[in-house]
Write an enzyme that holds these catalytic residues in place. Structure first.
Site, short mmCIF file in Angstrom:
data_model
loop_
_atom_site.label_atom_id
_atom_site.label_comp_id
_atom_site.label_asym_id
_atom_site.label_seq_id
_atom_site.Cartn_x
_atom_site.Cartn_y
_atom_site.Cartn_z
N GLN A 147 -72.07 3.17 -46.45
CA GLN A 147 -70.60 3.15 -46.54
C GLN A 147 -70.11 2.57 -47.86
O GLN A 147 -68.92 2.63 -48.15
CB GLN A 147 -70.00 2.35 -45.37
N TYR B 173 -85.07 0.75 -55.50
CA TYR B 173 -84.63 0.27 -54.20
C TYR B 173 -84.22 -1.20 -54.18
O TYR B 173 -84.79 -2.05 -54.85
CB TYR B 173 -85.74 0.51 -53.16
N HIS C 268 -80.88 0.11 -49.58
CA HIS C 268 -81.74 1.26 -49.28
C HIS C 268 -82.68 0.93 -48.11
O HIS C 268 -82.91 1.76 -47.24
CB HIS C 268 -82.61 1.61 -50.50
P1 AMP Z 1 -78.36 5.67 -54.26
O1 AMP Z 1 -79.84 5.53 -54.42
O2 AMP Z 1 -77.56 4.65 -54.99
O3 AMP Z 1 -77.89 7.09 -54.49
O4 AMP Z 1 -78.05 5.37 -52.72
C1 AMP Z 1 -78.76 6.01 -51.70
C2 AMP Z 1 -78.11 5.69 -50.39
O5 AMP Z 1 -78.08 4.28 -50.22
C3 AMP Z 1 -76.64 6.17 -50.31
O6 AMP Z 1 -76.37 6.66 -49.01
C4 AMP Z 1 -75.87 4.91 -50.58
O7 AMP Z 1 -74.58 4.90 -50.00
C5 AMP Z 1 -76.76 3.86 -49.92
N1 AMP Z 1 -76.51 2.54 -50.49
C6 AMP Z 1 -76.39 2.21 -51.80
N2 AMP Z 1 -76.11 0.90 -51.94
C7 AMP Z 1 -76.03 0.40 -50.68
C8 AMP Z 1 -75.78 -0.90 -50.15
N3 AMP Z 1 -75.51 -1.95 -50.93
N4 AMP Z 1 -75.80 -1.05 -48.81
C9 AMP Z 1 -76.06 0.00 -47.99
N5 AMP Z 1 -76.32 1.25 -48.43
C10 AMP Z 1 -76.30 1.44 -49.76
#
Ligand code: AMP
Length: 282
Positions: free
Chosen positions: A148, A33, A37
């Site tokens: 996004q 995280y 996240h």
């Molecule tokens: P991940 O753990 O990378 O699969 O991401 C989980 C969720 O967090 C997904 O909906 C991503 O789009 C979101 N997410 C990842 N990086 C960011 C960020 N920098 N800002 C906001 N949401 C994010």
């Protein structure tokens, strides 16, 4: 906060919550995280009675040669963060719990997957759709929150939920960024010092295109060439996987920007594949 690893336990607790008329927000993640996240979790905490965070490095969305084995993991730290953000459940199954040995059913959303990352990562969105639908079915979530930064992913999930009449509302939040503009990503950990410094140019290039559009430029190839030239100077360690300008809704490639469009990119720097995007308004 409960930590669950078995899908049936998750289903049972969520069903009990629904019987008590509690609403459920779901935040699907792959862990390791960062503040992006956390923003999703804190939002989920606010908009529903119960917050379920899933933490699953989904093998089905990684292609051969991608970073499944190397993907960063730190369950202890993630557990503390999810708890701190007010999660009621952290659902952290292993692959065998999510996919039986004879798993055979897949969910695909072809049109929106045949562009941007979908071309570069065949099968990726099939893996994403399948696991996210499983999570929707297990939790019966009323609301699910996505980022996004992964624009194509949230567009595909919205379409899948709509097409399959899944009674879940999809919300998406803007990317959380480092001070120099780099979008936070678990994969940023792969960057060494020089790579990390140059990675800031990804965002700067997109912002440059935004300024050009604000100044009247509408030709997609002019914008793309300007960004590519900027990156070749500012980011010599980078290798562009794609840089596209598409309709923000149907994700189809645009030659001329009328109204709003999405500029989206994937760039390799060292071992990291970084993605980012910006909405351009002509
Ligand atoms: P991940 O753990 O990378 O699969 O991401 C989980 C969720 O967090 C997904 O909906 C991503 O789009 C979101 N997410 C990842 N990086 C960011 C960020 N920098 N800002 C906001 N949401 C994010």
């Amino acid at each position: 906060m409960l930590i669950l690893t078995k899908p049936e336990e998750l289903r049972k607790i969520c069903a009990d919550w629904h019987k008590q008329n509690k609403t459920i927000a779901l935040v699907p993640t792959m862990g390791f995280y960062h503040s992006g996240h956390e923003a999703l979790m804190r939002h989920g905490r606010k908009i529903a009675d119960k917050l379920v965070v899933s933490l699953f490095v989904n093998p089905a969305q990684f292609g051969p040669g991608e970073d499944l084995a190397a993907y960063p993991r730190n369950l202890d730290r993630d557990r503390a963060i999810a708890q701190n953000c007010g999660a009621d459940i952290l659902f952290a199954p292993d692959a065998a719990a999510m996919y039986s040995a004879d798993h055979a059913t897949w969910v695909e959303c072809p049109n929106l997957s045949e562009t941007l990352c979908g071309i570069k990562r065949p099968g990726h969105f099939r893996g994403v759709c399948t696991v996210v639908l499983k999570l929707f079915l297990l939790t019966g979530a009323d609301i699910a929150v996505f980022g996004q930064k992964d624009w194509q992913q949230q567009a595909i999930i919205k379409k899948m939920a709509d097409d399959l009449n899944v009674p879940v509302k999809i919300e998406s939040l803007p990317a959380v960024r480092e001070k120099d503009g780099l979008a936070m990503s678990s994969r940023n950990i792969y960057l060494d010092k020089a790579e990390r410094e140059q990675a800031a140019a990804v965002r700067k290039g997109l912002l440059m295109a935004d300024s050009m559009v604000k100044a009247g430029e509408t030709d997609a190839s002019v914008l793309q060439n300007a960004v590519l030239e900027f990156w070749s100077k500012e980011m010599p360690l980078g290798r562009v996987d794609y840089l596209s300008i598409v309709d923000a809704e149907n994700l189809k490639e645009l030659n001329i920007i009328k109204g709003s469009a999405l500029m989206a990119c994937a760039v390799y720097i060292g071992k990291a594949r970084l993605i980012d995007n910006i909405l351009l308004n002509a």
